[in-house]
Design a protein around this motif. Structure first.
Motif, PDB file in Angstrom:
ATOM      1  N   LEU A  69     -96.444  81.888 -92.705  1.00 10.24           N
ATOM      2  CA  LEU A  69     -97.570  81.571 -93.949  1.00 10.24           C
ATOM      3  C   LEU A  69     -98.887  80.915 -94.061  1.00 10.24           C
ATOM      4  O   LEU A  69    -100.206  81.608 -93.960  1.00 10.24           O
ATOM      5  CB  LEU A  69     -96.372  80.954 -95.192  1.00 10.24           C
ATOM      6  CG  LEU A  69     -95.361  81.237 -95.951  1.00 10.24           C
ATOM      7  CD1 LEU A  69     -94.721  79.934 -96.184  1.00 10.24           C
ATOM      8  CD2 LEU A  69     -96.137  82.884 -96.972  1.00 10.24           C
ATOM      9  N   VAL A  70     -98.820  80.690 -92.606  1.00 12.95           N
ATOM     10  CA  VAL A  70     -99.771  79.853 -92.429  1.00 12.95           C
ATOM     11  C   VAL A  70    -100.447  80.937 -91.682  1.00 12.95           C
ATOM     12  O   VAL A  70    -102.403  81.206 -91.933  1.00 12.95           O
ATOM     13  CB  VAL A  70     -99.823  78.243 -91.567  1.00 12.95           C
ATOM     14  CG1 VAL A  70    -100.987  78.170 -90.031  1.00 12.95           C
ATOM     15  CG2 VAL A  70     -98.905  77.377 -92.068  1.00 12.95           C
ATOM     16  N   VAL A  74    -104.859  82.196 -92.698  1.00 12.26           N
ATOM     17  CA  VAL A  74    -106.084  81.639 -91.726  1.00 12.26           C
ATOM     18  C   VAL A  74    -106.266  83.257 -91.697  1.00 12.26           C
ATOM     19  O   VAL A  74    -107.256  83.273 -91.493  1.00 12.26           O
ATOM     20  CB  VAL A  74    -104.922  81.517 -90.471  1.00 12.26           C
ATOM     21  CG1 VAL A  74    -105.971  81.597 -89.323  1.00 12.26           C
ATOM     22  CG2 VAL A  74    -104.792  79.791 -90.364  1.00 12.26           C
ATOM     23  N   ALA A  75    -105.448  84.399 -92.032  1.00 10.27           N
ATOM     24  CA  ALA A  75    -106.483  86.105 -91.865  1.00 10.27           C
ATOM     25  C   ALA A  75    -106.560  85.829 -92.920  1.00 10.27           C
ATOM     26  O   ALA A  75    -108.326  86.548 -92.994  1.00 10.27           O
ATOM     27  CB  ALA A  75    -105.062  87.019 -91.591  1.00 10.27           C
ATOM     28  N   GLU A  76    -105.974  85.050 -93.791  1.00 12.87           N
ATOM     29  CA  GLU A  76    -107.270  86.150 -95.396  1.00 12.87           C
ATOM     30  C   GLU A  76    -108.985  84.791 -95.492  1.00 12.87           C
ATOM     31  O   GLU A  76    -109.926  85.257 -95.893  1.00 12.87           O
ATOM     32  CB  GLU A  76    -105.995  84.871 -96.849  1.00 12.87           C
ATOM     33  CG  GLU A  76    -105.310  85.633 -96.656  1.00 12.87           C
ATOM     34  CD  GLU A  76    -104.319  85.077 -97.938  1.00 12.87           C
ATOM     35  OE1 GLU A  76    -104.270  83.979 -98.900  1.00 12.87           O
ATOM     36  OE2 GLU A  76    -102.914  85.675 -98.560  1.00 12.87           O
ATOM     37  N   VAL A  77    -108.281  83.464 -94.917  1.00 10.27           N
ATOM     38  CA  VAL A  77    -109.450  82.542 -95.003  1.00 10.27           C
ATOM     39  C   VAL A  77    -110.945  83.980 -94.209  1.00 10.27           C
ATOM     40  O   VAL A  77    -112.138  83.765 -94.207  1.00 10.27           O
ATOM     41  CB  VAL A  77    -109.695  81.646 -94.787  1.00 10.27           C
ATOM     42  CG1 VAL A  77    -110.631  80.318 -94.129  1.00 10.27           C
ATOM     43  CG2 VAL A  77    -108.375  80.426 -95.278  1.00 10.27           C
ATOM     44  N   GLU A  78    -110.271  83.878 -92.813  1.00 10.26           N
ATOM     45  CA  GLU A  78    -110.752  84.991 -92.113  1.00 10.26           C
ATOM     46  C   GLU A  78    -111.646  86.117 -92.648  1.00 10.26           C
ATOM     47  O   GLU A  78    -113.122  86.637 -91.771  1.00 10.26           O
ATOM     48  CB  GLU A  78    -110.377  84.908 -90.272  1.00 10.26           C
ATOM     49  CG  GLU A  78    -109.881  84.091 -89.994  1.00 10.26           C
ATOM     50  CD  GLU A  78    -109.374  84.166 -88.667  1.00 10.26           C
ATOM     51  OE1 GLU A  78    -108.367  85.270 -88.411  1.00 10.26           O
ATOM     52  OE2 GLU A  78    -108.741  83.207 -87.799  1.00 10.26           O
TER      53      GLU A  78
END
Length: 87
Positions: A69-70, A74-78
């Motif tokens: 999930l983390v 992180v990939a979504e935020v990037e």
């Protein structure tokens, strides 16, 4: 950091107390004796062992899912960051 350690210790004690109560209720038939008979002692050993193994597996799965999930977040935020920079 100290708060987290205290919270972890409290969680451990709660888990230990739940295991103790569950195994006692399941295994101890005679409270008139100060010692456990052989069958009670074996039951307590099996019960606590199963509980500990189950809890370890549960925590391993939790850590695995939490890591996924983390990483996904992180990939979504990037991706959002790169979209904002490209705009």
């Amino acid at each position: 950091m100290e708060e987290a350690a205290l919270r972890n210790f409290k969680d451990f004690l709660l888990l230990y107390n739940k295991m103790t109560e569950m195994c006692f209720k399941r295994c101890v038939d005679n409270v008139n004796s100060r010692t456990l008979d052989g069958q009670e002692a074996e039951c307590i050993e099996d019960c606590s062992s199963k509980f500990i193994k189950y809890n370890n597996r549960l925590m391993q799965n939790f850590v695995h899912v939490q890591t996924e999930l983390v990483n996904k977040r992180v990939a979504e935020v990037e991706k959002q960051q790169s979209n904002l920079e490209a705009s």
